[in-house]
Design a protein around this motif. Structure first.
Motif, mmCIF file in Angstrom:
data_model
loop_
_atom_site.group_PDB
_atom_site.id
_atom_site.type_symbol
_atom_site.label_atom_id
_atom_site.label_comp_id
_atom_site.label_asym_id
_atom_site.label_seq_id
_atom_site.Cartn_x
_atom_site.Cartn_y
_atom_site.Cartn_z
ATOM 1 N N ASP A 107 0.803 -1.220 0.000
ATOM 2 C CA ASP A 107 0.000 0.000 0.000
ATOM 3 C C ASP A 107 0.840 1.276 0.000
ATOM 4 N N THR A 108 1.844 1.326 -0.858
ATOM 5 C CA THR A 108 2.673 2.528 -0.946
ATOM 6 C C THR A 108 2.004 3.573 -1.835
ATOM 7 N N TRP A 109 2.247 4.824 -1.533
ATOM 8 C CA TRP A 109 1.678 5.922 -2.307
ATOM 9 C C TRP A 109 2.280 5.954 -3.713
ATOM 10 N N SER A 110 3.549 5.588 -3.834
ATOM 11 C CA SER A 110 4.242 5.565 -5.125
ATOM 12 C C SER A 110 4.786 4.148 -5.349
ATOM 13 N N ALA A 111 6.037 4.030 -5.758
ATOM 14 C CA ALA A 111 6.653 2.724 -6.014
ATOM 15 C C ALA A 111 6.912 1.978 -4.703
ATOM 16 N N ALA A 112 6.905 0.661 -4.773
ATOM 17 C CA ALA A 112 7.314 -0.128 -3.607
ATOM 18 C C ALA A 112 8.820 0.028 -3.409
ATOM 19 N N ILE A 113 9.585 -0.119 -4.510
ATOM 20 C CA ILE A 113 11.038 0.067 -4.493
ATOM 21 C C ILE A 113 11.384 1.028 -5.624
ATOM 22 N N MET A 125 4.208 4.709 -12.001
ATOM 23 C CA MET A 125 5.224 4.188 -11.097
ATOM 24 C C MET A 125 5.007 2.680 -10.931
ATOM 25 N N ALA A 126 6.068 1.929 -11.069
ATOM 26 C CA ALA A 126 6.016 0.467 -11.006
ATOM 27 C C ALA A 126 6.287 -0.013 -9.578
ATOM 28 N N ALA A 127 6.076 -1.301 -9.346
ATOM 29 C CA ALA A 127 6.433 -1.877 -8.050
ATOM 30 C C ALA A 127 7.930 -1.683 -7.813
ATOM 31 N N ILE A 128 8.743 -2.086 -8.790
ATOM 32 C CA ILE A 128 10.187 -1.832 -8.759
ATOM 33 C C ILE A 128 10.453 -0.891 -9.926
ATOM 34 N N HIS A 129 10.757 0.359 -9.614
ATOM 35 C CA HIS A 129 10.842 1.428 -10.616
ATOM 36 C C HIS A 129 12.271 1.967 -10.615
ATOM 37 N N SER A 130 12.970 1.787 -11.736
ATOM 38 C CA SER A 130 14.388 2.147 -11.799
ATOM 39 C C SER A 130 14.666 3.082 -12.967
ATOM 40 N N THR A 131 15.421 4.135 -12.712
ATOM 41 C CA THR A 131 15.956 4.999 -13.766
ATOM 42 C C THR A 131 17.460 5.110 -13.536
ATOM 43 N N THR A 133 -1.922 0.775 -10.096
ATOM 44 C CA THR A 133 -1.545 0.919 -11.502
ATOM 45 C C THR A 133 -0.028 0.784 -11.604
ATOM 46 N N GLY A 134 0.483 0.502 -12.785
ATOM 47 C CA GLY A 134 1.931 0.400 -12.988
ATOM 48 C C GLY A 134 2.406 -1.023 -13.183
ATOM 49 N N HIS A 135 3.529 -1.158 -13.856
ATOM 50 C CA HIS A 135 4.139 -2.454 -14.120
ATOM 51 C C HIS A 135 4.710 -3.052 -12.836
ATOM 52 N N ALA A 136 5.014 -4.329 -12.880
ATOM 53 C CA ALA A 136 5.732 -4.946 -11.768
ATOM 54 C C ALA A 136 7.170 -4.428 -11.734
ATOM 55 N N LEU A 137 7.801 -4.311 -12.911
ATOM 56 C CA LEU A 137 9.178 -3.825 -13.017
ATOM 57 C C LEU A 137 9.283 -2.888 -14.205
ATOM 58 N N LEU A 138 9.827 -1.709 -13.979
ATOM 59 C CA LEU A 138 10.120 -0.757 -15.049
ATOM 60 C C LEU A 138 11.558 -0.313 -14.884
ATOM 61 N N GLU A 181 -1.434 6.720 -7.805
ATOM 62 C CA GLU A 181 -1.473 6.671 -9.276
ATOM 63 C C GLU A 181 -0.539 7.727 -9.881
ATOM 64 N N LEU A 182 0.711 7.724 -9.387
ATOM 65 C CA LEU A 182 1.727 8.672 -9.832
ATOM 66 C C LEU A 182 2.412 8.186 -11.101
ATOM 67 N N PHE A 183 3.021 9.124 -11.828
ATOM 68 C CA PHE A 183 3.689 8.840 -13.085
ATOM 69 C C PHE A 183 5.093 9.412 -13.084
ATOM 70 N N ASP A 184 5.982 8.786 -13.849
ATOM 71 C CA ASP A 184 7.333 9.273 -14.085
ATOM 72 C C ASP A 184 7.342 9.855 -15.496
ATOM 73 N N THR A 185 7.828 11.072 -15.650
ATOM 74 C CA THR A 185 7.861 11.726 -16.956
ATOM 75 C C THR A 185 9.252 11.591 -17.548
ATOM 76 N N VAL A 186 9.326 11.039 -18.775
ATOM 77 C CA VAL A 186 10.609 10.752 -19.412
ATOM 78 C C VAL A 186 10.606 11.334 -20.822
ATOM 79 N N THR A 187 11.678 12.054 -21.179
ATOM 80 C CA THR A 187 11.842 12.529 -22.548
ATOM 81 C C THR A 187 12.662 11.488 -23.289
ATOM 82 N N ILE A 188 12.071 10.873 -24.304
ATOM 83 C CA ILE A 188 12.713 9.762 -25.009
ATOM 84 C C ILE A 188 13.896 10.226 -25.834
ATOM 85 N N THR A 189 13.780 11.321 -26.545
ATOM 86 C CA THR A 189 14.899 11.867 -27.319
ATOM 87 C C THR A 189 15.009 13.355 -27.022
#
Length: 194
Positions: free
Chosen positions: A77-83, A124-130, A149-154, A105-113
């Motif tokens: 029950d974390t507000w954002s990512a678990a890890i 935000m995923a359960a395990i969210h890494s940048t 919401t969110g993937h198990a691993l991102l 239901e937070l999001f990470d904003t990424v500029t692809i190029t």
């Protein structure tokens, strides 16, 4: 905490979870006192939560740099990512039970190029890494389920970072998605020269 000499942090069993999240520094281990958590989950298992967006960014465990090991813990029950990992070279997750992550239901904003006018957003995923560093994430004997919401691993790699994901004997179930985000368990994103 003022003491920075510890290398292993043990979370004790309790009927109430440890709230507010934990920040891990390089070369440390976070462990629950009972083993193994995913084989016999009891009501008083060592548990971490974070019910506030203010404390630790809403993350259950925040990992800066690495290597870091997280073992035998229930993160729920974390507000954002678990890890949440920021430029972590090595992360080892074993016998961890993750439920109810990303309640905010937070999001990470990424500029692809660099020339992209619109950024891409990822829940935000359960395990969210940048990371812009080479490294690996290994997940073993871990269950991830019942998210908001969110993937198990991102894993989002930028620059020329070479990342390796090792997943062994894990279960992913009841993962929900929002809007256009499919509910695949694992997502890898490369940005730049990867």
């Amino acid at each position: 905490e003022a003491d920075t000499t510890w290398d292993t942090l043990i979370v004790l069993s309790s009927p109430k979870p440890l709230d507010g999240g934990i920040t891990m520094r390089p070369r440390t281990t976070l462990k629950g006192e009972k083993t193994p958590i995913v084989k016999s989950l009891a009501i008083n298992q060592p548990t971490i939560t974070n019910t506030s967006a203010i404390s630790n960014g809403g993350n259950g465990v925040f990992v800066i740099d690495g290597p870091v090991a997280i073992e035998n813990i229930h993160i729920k029950d974390t507000w954002s990512a678990a890890i949440r990992c920021d430029n972590t070279e090595e992360l080892y997750v074993k016998e961890v039970f993750i439920t109810g992550y990303n309640k905010g239901e937070l999001f990470d904003t990424v500029t692809i190029t660099p020339s992209s006018s619109l950024p891409t957003i990822y829940p935000m995923a359960a395990i969210h890494s940048t990371s812009h560093r080479d490294g690996w994430i290994e997940i073993a004997d871990t269950h991830i389920q019942d998210n908001h919401t969110g993937h198990a691993l991102l894993d989002i790699a930028s620059g020329a970072a070479k990342r390796t994901l090792k997943i062994n004997h894990c279960k992913f179930k009841n993962l929900r998605s929002v809007d256009d985000f499919n509910n695949t368990a694992i997502k890898v994103v490369s940005i730049g020269d990867t």
